[in-house]
Design a protein around this motif. Structure first.
Motif, PDB file in Angstrom:
ATOM      1  N   GLN A 236      38.874  37.256  44.439  1.00  0.00           N
ATOM      2  CA  GLN A 236      39.087  38.111  43.279  1.00  0.00           C
ATOM      3  C   GLN A 236      38.021  37.763  42.240  1.00  0.00           C
ATOM      4  OE1 GLN A 236      43.069  38.394  41.673  1.00  0.00           O
ATOM      5  NE2 GLN A 236      42.342  39.398  39.820  1.00  0.00           N
ATOM      6  N   ILE A 237      37.268  38.778  41.796  1.00  0.00           N
ATOM      7  CA  ILE A 237      36.184  38.561  40.834  1.00  0.00           C
ATOM      8  C   ILE A 237      36.495  39.122  39.452  1.00  0.00           C
ATOM      9  CG2 ILE A 237      34.386  38.396  42.581  1.00  0.00           C
ATOM     10  CD1 ILE A 237      33.670  41.356  41.898  1.00  0.00           C
ATOM     11  N   GLY A 238      37.638  39.772  39.318  1.00  0.00           N
ATOM     12  CA  GLY A 238      37.999  40.326  38.022  1.00  0.00           C
ATOM     13  C   GLY A 238      39.245  41.165  38.100  1.00  0.00           C
ATOM     14  N   THR A 239      39.571  41.762  36.958  1.00  0.00           N
ATOM     15  CA  THR A 239      40.768  42.585  36.832  1.00  0.00           C
ATOM     16  C   THR A 239      40.434  43.811  35.995  1.00  0.00           C
ATOM     17  OG1 THR A 239      42.168  40.611  36.895  1.00  0.00           O
ATOM     18  CG2 THR A 239      43.161  42.622  36.016  1.00  0.00           C
ATOM     19  N   ILE A 240      40.906  44.960  36.427  1.00  0.00           N
ATOM     20  CA  ILE A 240      40.834  46.169  35.606  1.00  0.00           C
ATOM     21  C   ILE A 240      42.223  46.362  35.033  1.00  0.00           C
ATOM     22  CG2 ILE A 240      40.446  48.654  35.556  1.00  0.00           C
ATOM     23  CD1 ILE A 240      38.476  48.260  37.893  1.00  0.00           C
TER      24      ILE A 240
ATOM     25  N   SER B 215      34.956  39.750  32.727  1.00  0.00           N
ATOM     26  CA  SER B 215      35.349  38.953  31.560  1.00  0.00           C
ATOM     27  C   SER B 215      34.152  38.356  30.827  1.00  0.00           C
ATOM     28  CB  SER B 215      36.315  37.841  31.979  1.00  0.00           C
ATOM     29  OG  SER B 215      35.692  36.999  32.935  1.00  0.00           O
ATOM     30  N   SER B 216      32.978  38.340  31.460  1.00  0.00           N
ATOM     31  CA  SER B 216      31.754  37.868  30.798  1.00  0.00           C
ATOM     32  C   SER B 216      31.016  39.004  30.095  1.00  0.00           C
ATOM     33  CB  SER B 216      30.815  37.229  31.819  1.00  0.00           C
ATOM     34  OG  SER B 216      31.429  36.122  32.433  1.00  0.00           O
ATOM     35  N   GLY B 217      31.544  40.227  30.202  1.00  0.00           N
ATOM     36  CA  GLY B 217      30.925  41.367  29.549  1.00  0.00           C
ATOM     37  C   GLY B 217      29.826  42.036  30.350  1.00  0.00           C
ATOM     38  N   ARG B 218      29.678  41.657  31.617  1.00  0.00           N
ATOM     39  CA  ARG B 218      28.661  42.250  32.481  1.00  0.00           C
ATOM     40  C   ARG B 218      29.280  43.339  33.355  1.00  0.00           C
ATOM     41  NH1 ARG B 218      27.280  37.816  35.807  1.00  0.00           N
ATOM     42  NH2 ARG B 218      26.314  39.381  37.125  1.00  0.00           N
TER      43      ARG B 218
END
Length: 190
Positions: A28-32, A54-57
């Motif tokens: 898992q690399i992030g969440t929408i 979460s890093s804004g990228r």
């Protein structure tokens, strides 16, 4: 591959993974999050997404209707499809230009507008709107929305975005700045 602008209207947080569906789900690399904007494209293996991490990228990942443990997130396919709600289902407004109805979206910041070939066309000013017929996004810039018109700040008139032999252009939606209803540059009623 065609890309589309979507809003997560499922009421649930969507885990995004690094792996291709046909190979390995990966990590898992992030969440929408609910009501967050993202870009998706259907592949033969599943749903590819571009989202603000979460890093804004803006990063690429893959959406599954299951969590990290393989448990279903949704009780039905219809509920799962709400995660891919089209932006044109939640426009700021609609407008008829030259006898054709368009969906409009408003801007909270100035953003660049480009011709279909990627050359600079101008800007859409903060507080102004763009008009389009579909939820389509760019191929080489998935965070650029396909548009047909920009409303001028000077007189409120709609101006066709043309150039490079096309009757459309693109606008940066501001996904690099934010993806929530209160932070993204281009917004509707989601």
């Amino acid at each position: 591959m065609a890309h589309y602008m979507a809003i997560n209207k499922s009421g649930k947080n969507l885990p995004i993974f690094s792996g291709w569906p046909s190979v390995d789900k990966g990590n898992q690399i992030g969440t929408i999050y609910n009501r967050e904007v993202f870009i998706y494209g259907d592949t033969e293996d599943g749903v590819e997404v571009y989202f603000r991490n979460s890093s804004g990228r803006i990063v690429q990942g893959f959406y599954y209707a299951t969590d990290a443990n393989g448990n279903d997130l949704f009780s039905s396919n219809a509920e799962a499809m709400k995660a891919l709600s089209s932006c044109i289902d939640y426009p700021f407004s609609t407008v008829t230009i030259g006898g054709t109805e368009y969906y409009t979206f408003k801007f909270r910041r100035n953003e660049e507008v480009y011709t279909a070939s990627g050359s600079s066309w101008g800007t859409v000013a903060s507080g102004m709107e763009v008009a389009c017929r579909t939820d389509a996004m760019g191929d080489s810039h998935p965070d650029w929305k396909l548009i047909n018109y920009v409303k001028r700040s000077s007189d409120g008139q709609w101006v066709a975005v043309t150039g490079s032999g096309y009757k459309h252009g693109f606008v940066d939606i501001g996904l690099n700045v934010g993806s929530t209803p209160g932070s993204i540059s281009m917004y509707g009623t989601w």
